[in-house]
Motif scaffolding. Structure first.
Motif, PDB file in Angstrom:
ATOM      1  N   ILE A   1       0.861  -1.203   0.009  1.00  0.00           N
ATOM      2  CA  ILE A   1      -0.105   0.006  -0.090  1.00  0.00           C
ATOM      3  C   ILE A   1       0.745   1.119   0.054  1.00  0.00           C
ATOM      4  CG2 ILE A   1      -2.112  -1.194   1.114  1.00  0.00           C
ATOM      5  CD1 ILE A   1      -1.177  -0.059   3.794  1.00  0.00           C
TER       6      ILE A   1
ATOM      7  N   VAL B   1      -1.076  -2.512  -4.631  1.00  0.00           N
ATOM      8  CA  VAL B   1      -2.477  -2.790  -4.475  1.00  0.00           C
ATOM      9  C   VAL B   1      -3.576  -2.214  -5.310  1.00  0.00           C
ATOM     10  CG1 VAL B   1      -2.032  -3.858  -2.041  1.00  0.00           C
ATOM     11  CG2 VAL B   1      -2.932  -1.478  -2.553  1.00  0.00           C
TER      12      VAL B   1
ATOM     13  N   ARG C   1      -7.594  -1.123  -5.283  1.00  0.00           N
ATOM     14  CA  ARG C   1      -8.911  -1.107  -4.900  1.00  0.00           C
ATOM     15  C   ARG C   1      -9.988  -0.687  -5.969  1.00  0.00           C
ATOM     16  NH1 ARG C   1     -11.038  -0.322   0.800  1.00  0.00           N
ATOM     17  NH2 ARG C   1     -13.327  -0.563   0.348  1.00  0.00           N
ATOM     18  N   THR C   2     -10.814  -1.635  -5.999  1.00  0.00           N
ATOM     19  CA  THR C   2     -11.978  -1.702  -6.773  1.00  0.00           C
ATOM     20  C   THR C   2     -13.305  -1.662  -5.850  1.00  0.00           C
ATOM     21  OG1 THR C   2     -12.010  -4.152  -7.163  1.00  0.00           O
ATOM     22  CG2 THR C   2     -10.849  -2.679  -8.939  1.00  0.00           C
TER      23      THR C   2
ATOM     24  N   ARG D   1     -15.582  -2.345  -3.533  1.00  0.00           N
ATOM     25  CA  ARG D   1     -15.062  -2.566  -2.055  1.00  0.00           C
ATOM     26  C   ARG D   1     -14.445  -3.907  -1.866  1.00  0.00           C
ATOM     27  NH1 ARG D   1     -20.764  -2.982   0.601  1.00  0.00           N
ATOM     28  NH2 ARG D   1     -19.734  -3.253   2.230  1.00  0.00           N
ATOM     29  N   ARG D   2     -13.452  -3.944  -2.808  1.00  0.00           N
ATOM     30  CA  ARG D   2     -12.417  -5.174  -2.594  1.00  0.00           C
ATOM     31  C   ARG D   2     -11.058  -4.516  -2.993  1.00  0.00           C
ATOM     32  NH1 ARG D   2     -14.654 -10.174  -2.354  1.00  0.00           N
ATOM     33  NH2 ARG D   2     -13.060 -11.533  -3.139  1.00  0.00           N
ATOM     34  N   LEU D   3     -10.256  -5.164  -2.387  1.00  0.00           N
ATOM     35  CA  LEU D   3      -8.671  -5.113  -2.399  1.00  0.00           C
ATOM     36  C   LEU D   3      -8.100  -6.144  -3.280  1.00  0.00           C
ATOM     37  CD1 LEU D   3      -7.073  -2.478  -1.576  1.00  0.00           C
ATOM     38  CD2 LEU D   3      -6.415  -3.969   0.394  1.00  0.00           C
TER      39      LEU D   3
ATOM     40  N   ASP E   1      -7.637 -11.746  -7.280  1.00  0.00           N
ATOM     41  CA  ASP E   1      -8.718 -11.272  -6.385  1.00  0.00           C
ATOM     42  C   ASP E   1      -8.685 -12.378  -5.285  1.00  0.00           C
ATOM     43  OD1 ASP E   1     -10.890  -9.980  -5.307  1.00  0.00           O
ATOM     44  OD2 ASP E   1     -12.268 -11.579  -6.279  1.00  0.00           O
TER      45      ASP E   1
ATOM     46  N   ILE F   1      -7.548   2.764   2.347  1.00  0.00           N
ATOM     47  CA  ILE F   1      -7.769   1.800   1.278  1.00  0.00           C
ATOM     48  C   ILE F   1      -8.087   0.473   1.895  1.00  0.00           C
ATOM     49  CG2 ILE F   1      -5.307   0.989   1.335  1.00  0.00           C
ATOM     50  CD1 ILE F   1      -5.225   1.057  -1.603  1.00  0.00           C
ATOM     51  N   LEU F   2      -7.779   0.333   3.256  1.00  0.00           N
ATOM     52  CA  LEU F   2      -8.166  -1.210   4.085  1.00  0.00           C
ATOM     53  C   LEU F   2      -9.593  -1.179   4.561  1.00  0.00           C
ATOM     54  CD1 LEU F   2      -4.765  -1.541   5.366  1.00  0.00           C
ATOM     55  CD2 LEU F   2      -5.449  -2.741   3.400  1.00  0.00           C
TER      56      LEU F   2
ATOM     57  N   LEU G   1     -14.164  -3.227   3.436  1.00  0.00           N
ATOM     58  CA  LEU G   1     -13.992  -4.368   2.320  1.00  0.00           C
ATOM     59  C   LEU G   1     -15.163  -5.137   2.320  1.00  0.00           C
ATOM     60  CD1 LEU G   1     -10.258  -5.127   3.246  1.00  0.00           C
ATOM     61  CD2 LEU G   1     -11.088  -3.641   1.373  1.00  0.00           C
TER      62      LEU G   1
ATOM     63  N   GLN H   1     -14.439  -9.809   2.096  1.00  0.00           N
ATOM     64  CA  GLN H   1     -12.853 -10.097   2.130  1.00  0.00           C
ATOM     65  C   GLN H   1     -12.477 -10.240   3.616  1.00  0.00           C
ATOM     66  OE1 GLN H   1     -11.192  -7.261  -0.367  1.00  0.00           O
ATOM     67  NE2 GLN H   1     -10.233  -8.921  -1.638  1.00  0.00           N
TER      68      GLN H   1
END
Length: 423
Positions: free
Chosen positions: A132, A155, A157-158, A160-162, A168, A185-186, A189, A192
């Protein structure tokens, strides 16, 4: 290389070792029942100090580095524990993303990341490393002194996923202690698993809260074992925000240090210990052993106050100093125990030739000697004289390490933002 245990073959630590070995079935049952009620941290490492008259944890790290210090013989234990941990959280897990510390230039730290990757690959996962850190803008390969290499990718970020480009993960393993705060960014999520959770980071965590939980665990364990909990617990005080520029900040610190030193003297007198008590003053959050001060007398604080004028204001914990009576080749040593899920998977001795037995060893110049937890011949051997058997000593270290891990699970429950509605 099994370290030479120089602690005397008589005295409190050996009585404690004897009691722990005799009570092994009761201890294991006690832990089993605790883990039915509480969730262990995903992984952790615990720094211990064996003074010869007491054995206590002095630090618990929920984002442990140093996995590269574990020997090849220990790897099967770590792999089995990783399998158990992943199975519990996400049985269908396929892809695992490891997020390392942002400062990834240290080859020693990168060797730790590579070891983590190896463990989880052997546990049956596709593992990739994603940073990150803003400076990692494309896949970057780092070569280690061993000739091995680690690829760290940026990383992505799309919604709500990282993940990474074309990767994926269902599970994200943080090996980043979030001392600078949890980056956005974390957060939030979707479907996940983030391990450990964000509230395990140093932006939320406090050492005083951990040792408060440990004190509670230690009292209950001590009662079950019929021992004085002080033999396994470092006493502590905390002082909130301390500003060395303000007289009242130093006054609070002096009052609390004095009160703690008085309590330690009382215990030393009770046990006939002729050592000079000391306290450790350190930040209540943060890691890497930075800014740790050994205080033997309240007057020492005035000198510290003069020297630390430009240091920032911060929350402080004052902890009972625990001597280390162990040596390897004349160098002062302390054991560090590594755990994953609820299992001890290995450890090492941290040694420092330039430090004294009352000083912090987690400092530049430290080196590491593996502990032989994993070989089958090193299972505990009841019936051996206390102090005569390294495996028995290591079993005792594992018990105290697991008590600290249990305290960490209490601590994480207390700080879980999703539990606040019930408090």
């Amino acid at each position: 290389m099994v370290p030479h245990l120089i602690t005397a073959l008589t005295g409190p630590i050996n009585e404690l070792e004897q009691r722990i070995l005799e009570s092994m079935p009761a201890i294991e049952r006690w832990f089993r029942l605790e883990w039915m009620e509480h969730t262990p941290p995903f992984y952790c490492s615990v720094d211990l100090r064996n003074a010869g008259f007491k054995l206590a944890p002095v630090d618990t790290n929920l984002y442990p580095g140093g996995w590269n210090n574990l020997t090849q013989e220990m790897l099967p234990l770590a792999v089995q524990a990783a399998m158990a941990a992943i199975e519990k959280i996400c049985p269908e897990a396929k892809n695992l993303l490891v997020i390392p510390e942002n400062q990834t230039r240290s080859t020693f730290y990168l060797a730790n990341v590579l070891q983590l990757k190896r463990i989880f690959q052997m546990a049956g996962l596709n593992v990739r490393i994603g940073s990150i850190a803003p400076e990692i803008k494309k896949p970057t390969e780092f070569t280690l002194p061993t000739g091995e290499s680690v690829v760290i990718e940026p990383v992505v970020r799309t919604k709500r996923r990282l993940g990474l480009k074309d990767f994926d993960p269902c599970t994200i393993l943080l090996n980043n202690d979030l001392a600078a705060g949890a980056p956005g960014i974390l957060e939030d999520l979707h479907e996940q698993y983030l391990l450990p959770p964000l509230h395990a980071g140093w932006s939320v965590r406090r050492k005083s809260r951990h040792f408060q939980s440990y004190e509670e665990v230690g009292k209950r364990f001590g009662k079950m074992l019929g021992i004085d909990p002080w033999l396994i617990n470092p006493m502590f005080n905390r002082c909130g925000q301390v500003d060395f520029n303000e007289p009242q900040g130093l006054d609070c610190l002096q009052t609390n240090v004095d009160a703690l030193l008085t309590k330690i003297r009382k215990k030393y007198k009770e046990y006939g210990i002729n050592e000079k008590p000391f306290a450790i003053v350190k930040a209540d959050n943060g890691s890497y052993g930075m800014g740790i001060m050994t205080v033997r007398d309240v007057k020492d604080l005035e000198e510290i106050g003069r020297r630390t004028k430009d240091k920032p204001v911060g929350e402080v914990i004052i902890q009972e100093g625990v001597l280390t009576a162990e040596r390897i080749n004349e160098a002062v040593a302390e054991p560090v125990v590594y755990m994953m899920d609820r299992y001890v998977v290995g450890g090492f001795y941290r040694i420092h030739a330039e430090r004294g037995d009352d000083e912090n060893l987690n400092a530049p110049g430290a080196s590491y000697v593996p502990l032989a937890f994993a070989e089958s011949t090193h299972l505990p051997q009841p019936g051996h004289k206390p102090g005569a058997s390294a495996p028995n000593r290591f079993y005792m270290y594992g018990v105290i390490g697991r008590l600290a891990m249990l305290a960490a699970s209490y601590e994480l429950e207390a700080t879980d933002p999703e539990q606040e509605v019930y408090e």
